[in-house]
Write a protein that holds these residues in place. Structure first.
Motif, PDB file in Angstrom:
ATOM      1  N   PHE A 128       0.822  -1.210   0.000  1.00 58.65           N
ATOM      2  CA  PHE A 128       0.000   0.000   0.000  1.00 58.65           C
ATOM      3  C   PHE A 128       0.861   1.267   0.000  1.00 58.65           C
ATOM      4  O   PHE A 128       0.769   2.124   0.880  1.00 58.65           O
ATOM      5  CB  PHE A 128      -0.955   0.008   1.195  1.00 58.65           C
ATOM      6  CG  PHE A 128      -2.109   0.959   1.043  1.00 58.65           C
ATOM      7  CD1 PHE A 128      -2.960   0.885  -0.051  1.00 58.65           C
ATOM      8  CD2 PHE A 128      -2.350   1.939   1.993  1.00 58.65           C
ATOM      9  CE1 PHE A 128      -4.027   1.765  -0.186  1.00 58.65           C
ATOM     10  CE2 PHE A 128      -3.417   2.822   1.873  1.00 58.65           C
ATOM     11  CZ  PHE A 128      -4.262   2.731   0.781  1.00 58.65           C
ATOM     12  N   THR A 155      -4.440  -3.476  -0.775  1.00 57.73           N
ATOM     13  CA  THR A 155      -5.394  -2.362  -0.773  1.00 57.73           C
ATOM     14  C   THR A 155      -5.392  -1.616   0.558  1.00 57.73           C
ATOM     15  O   THR A 155      -6.017  -0.570   0.685  1.00 57.73           O
ATOM     16  CB  THR A 155      -6.809  -2.870  -1.070  1.00 57.73           C
ATOM     17  OG1 THR A 155      -7.151  -3.887  -0.119  1.00 57.73           O
ATOM     18  CG2 THR A 155      -6.878  -3.444  -2.479  1.00 57.73           C
ATOM     19  N   ASN A 156      -4.703  -2.176   1.542  1.00 54.82           N
ATOM     20  CA  ASN A 156      -4.435  -1.464   2.793  1.00 54.82           C
ATOM     21  C   ASN A 156      -3.120  -2.006   3.339  1.00 54.82           C
ATOM     22  O   ASN A 156      -2.673  -3.089   2.978  1.00 54.82           O
ATOM     23  CB  ASN A 156      -5.563  -1.642   3.829  1.00 54.82           C
ATOM     24  CG  ASN A 156      -5.887  -3.103   4.063  1.00 54.82           C
ATOM     25  OD1 ASN A 156      -5.071  -3.883   4.546  1.00 54.82           O
ATOM     26  ND2 ASN A 156      -7.100  -3.506   3.695  1.00 54.82           N
TER      27      ASN A 156
END
Length: 537
Positions: A128, A155-156
């Protein structure tokens, strides 16, 4: 061997961007000169603040830059032969907000210095990153090596350990190497591949966890700094540290042999399936730090170590030599290897005139094979006795006749810990969790000395005798040959399951907890504490 770029926090005076034209850079003022000076200096400083290393310089250096041959390289490395069929290799690179030039360095050096038939995949895991341009550039870069590079974007942010696990789950190679992205593969200036030895060791034993030696890439100049060869350890805060090389490795006199290490620095190679079976890296770890120690402890405490256990074979060989050649002195070999034995004493009469003590060592169950043919050969050749050998060939080898107890020595207050040489100084005594290393060997002599530590065979040695210095409560370990002139006290009364009392001072060796709650050996007025020793003769 790997080279690792160590990042540093921003310090303006450490910014040292270089131009290909030496006239445009002053190493004394750490600043540019000539047209565009302020723009270039500002750009270099911004890069340094953002990444923690000299990105400006990294963009100017070639991806396949020459690397110096370090003294660590040895000609014996070139003489090593490896199997033609080896496991496939996958490399996992983890990064977050990394400069693209650094990632390209890592990828290029891996590809250039790994045999193409072995390198199956390079997996990039972006944890990320906030730099939105970096993924697009990597996609373009990936076109140069279709099918080789795999790119995963979280995504994180899941932190380092989980990013490693993400890469492992998509890997298909037999063996995976886990790296940070700011690395270079170093081949010491020759076309010497480092994949083969790692893959060969793991192919021989799939439970091996291998961590290569690595050096430092200076964050400001990108020059290489050689690190001394060492094993990886850690302090109580679980930060990594370097420990000295073990003596058993030094005694091999083989620079190409792997070194046992209690921990790793986070760079490792492992069988992909085995790493998954033992739980991979701790996914619950936050940011970074501790994951390598946790994995190390898990591997050591729940699975066999990465180096093959040769102790049984070595004992087999040692006892075989002792039984064939060492006559009445063979029991010393049993004692030195901490093997239980039974000794029968008797009187041997020769030609009706001479009488001498005969020592018979009973078989302890360790199979040293059939020695009848070798014994017959010795008789046929009319070989001399081992006693002759000691007197005429090797007089420095000191025979030890008077050991009556040996092995691990424990106080019944806590039988999980043993008397041992100190971890820092061999002249101190400590209580430590029991293990099989020679620092916990204890030998009680008929003359009432306790030797603590490895059995020293040479004449006039600096044996470590358990000593009562006469003042203070700390027992020490002093050279037995020197304590008499210093008026120290090394003679102890001891019987199995009873107290250990100094013959001169009448103080007892006991143990108590220190301020941290850890047992330490002390000398004090005798209470009810008693000791045991592992084997008696």
């Amino acid at each position: 061997m790997k080279n690792i770029l160590f990042k540093r926090h921003w310090k303006p005076k450490q910014v040292r961007p270089r131009s290909t034209n030496p006239k445009r850079y002053s190493s004394q003022t750490h600043s540019f000169s000539g047209s565009g000076v302020r723009v270039q200096q500002k750009k270099a400083e911004n890069f340094f603040r953002k990444f923690g290393y000299n990105v400006y310089l990294s963009k100017q250096l070639p991806l396949n830059r020459n690397r110096p041959r370090h003294a660590r390289f040895h000609i014996r490395c070139l003489q090593k032969a490896y199997p033609t069929q080896l496991p496939s290799l996958g490399v996992i690179l983890i990064f977050v907000n990394e400069a693209l030039s650094i990632i390209e360095w890592a990828i290029t050096s891996i590809i250039n210095h790994t045999p193409s038939q072995l390198l199956k995949e390079i997996i990039l895991v972006d944890d990320f990153s906030s730099n939105s341009k970096c993924p697009k550039k990597i996609k373009v870069y990936n076109q140069r090596y279709p099918g080789l590079l795999k790119i995963i974007w979280h995504t994180n942010q899941k932190c380092l350990a989980q990013a490693h696990n993400t890469g492992r789950k998509v890997a298909i190679a037999d063996v995976i190497v886990i790296l940070d992205a700011h690395v270079e593969v170093n081949i010491d200036g020759v076309r010497l591949q480092e994949a083969e030895p790692i893959l060969a060791w793991i192919q021989e034993d799939h439970t091996m966890i291998v961590s290569p030696v690595f050096d430092n890439i200076h964050f400001d100049t990108f020059q290489l700094e050689k690190y001394a060869l060492a094993v990886d350890g850690f302090i109580w805060e679980l930060w990594c540290c370097y420990d000295p090389l073990p003596k058993d490795w030094i005694d091999l006199h083989n620079v190409t042999a792997p070194v046992k290490s209690p921990s790793i620095m986070g760079i490792l190679a492992a069988n992909r399936i085995f790493l998954g079976v033992i739980g991979s890296l701790g996914g619950g770890m936050l940011v970074y730090g501790g994951k390598n120690v946790e994995l190390s402890l898990r591997v050591w405490q729940h699975h066999k170590p990465y180096a093959l256990d040769l102790s049984l074979a070595l004992k087999h060989n040692a006892l075989r030599v002792a039984e064939i050649w060492m006559d009445e002195y063979k029991y010393v070999v049993y004692v030195a290897w901490n093997i239980p034995l039974q000794v029968c004493h008797g009187i041997e009469q020769k030609q009706g005139r001479t009488k001498k003590e005969k020592v018979v060592v009973m078989n302890t169950g360790i199979d040293f094979g059939d020695i009848s043919s070798r014994m017959a050969l010795r008789k046929k050749l009319k070989c001399k006795t081992f006693d002759w050998y000691l007197k005429n060939v090797y007089p420095n080898l000191k025979p030890i006749h008077n050991i009556v107890g040996y092995g691990r020595m424990k106080n019944t207050l806590d039988e999980n810990i043993c008397l041992a040489q100190g971890l820092v100084s061999a002249n101190t005594s400590i209580m430590y969790y029991c293990h099989e290393y020679s620092t916990q060997n204890v030998y009680y002599h008929l003359t009432r000395e306790f030797y603590v530590g490895p059995l020293i065979e040479e004449a006039d040695p600096d044996d470590h005798c358990l000593t009562d210095p006469g003042n203070g409560e700390k027992p020490t370990l002093k050279p037995c040959s020197k304590v008499a002139q210093n008026r120290l006290h090394i003679y102890w009364d001891f019987k199995l399951g009873r107290a250990v009392m100094n013959k001169a001072t009448k103080r007892c060796l006991e143990m108590k907890k220190d301020t941290l709650g850890i047992y330490v050996p002390v000398l004090q007025t005798c209470t009810t504490q008693v000791w045991t020793i592992q084997y008696t003769v």
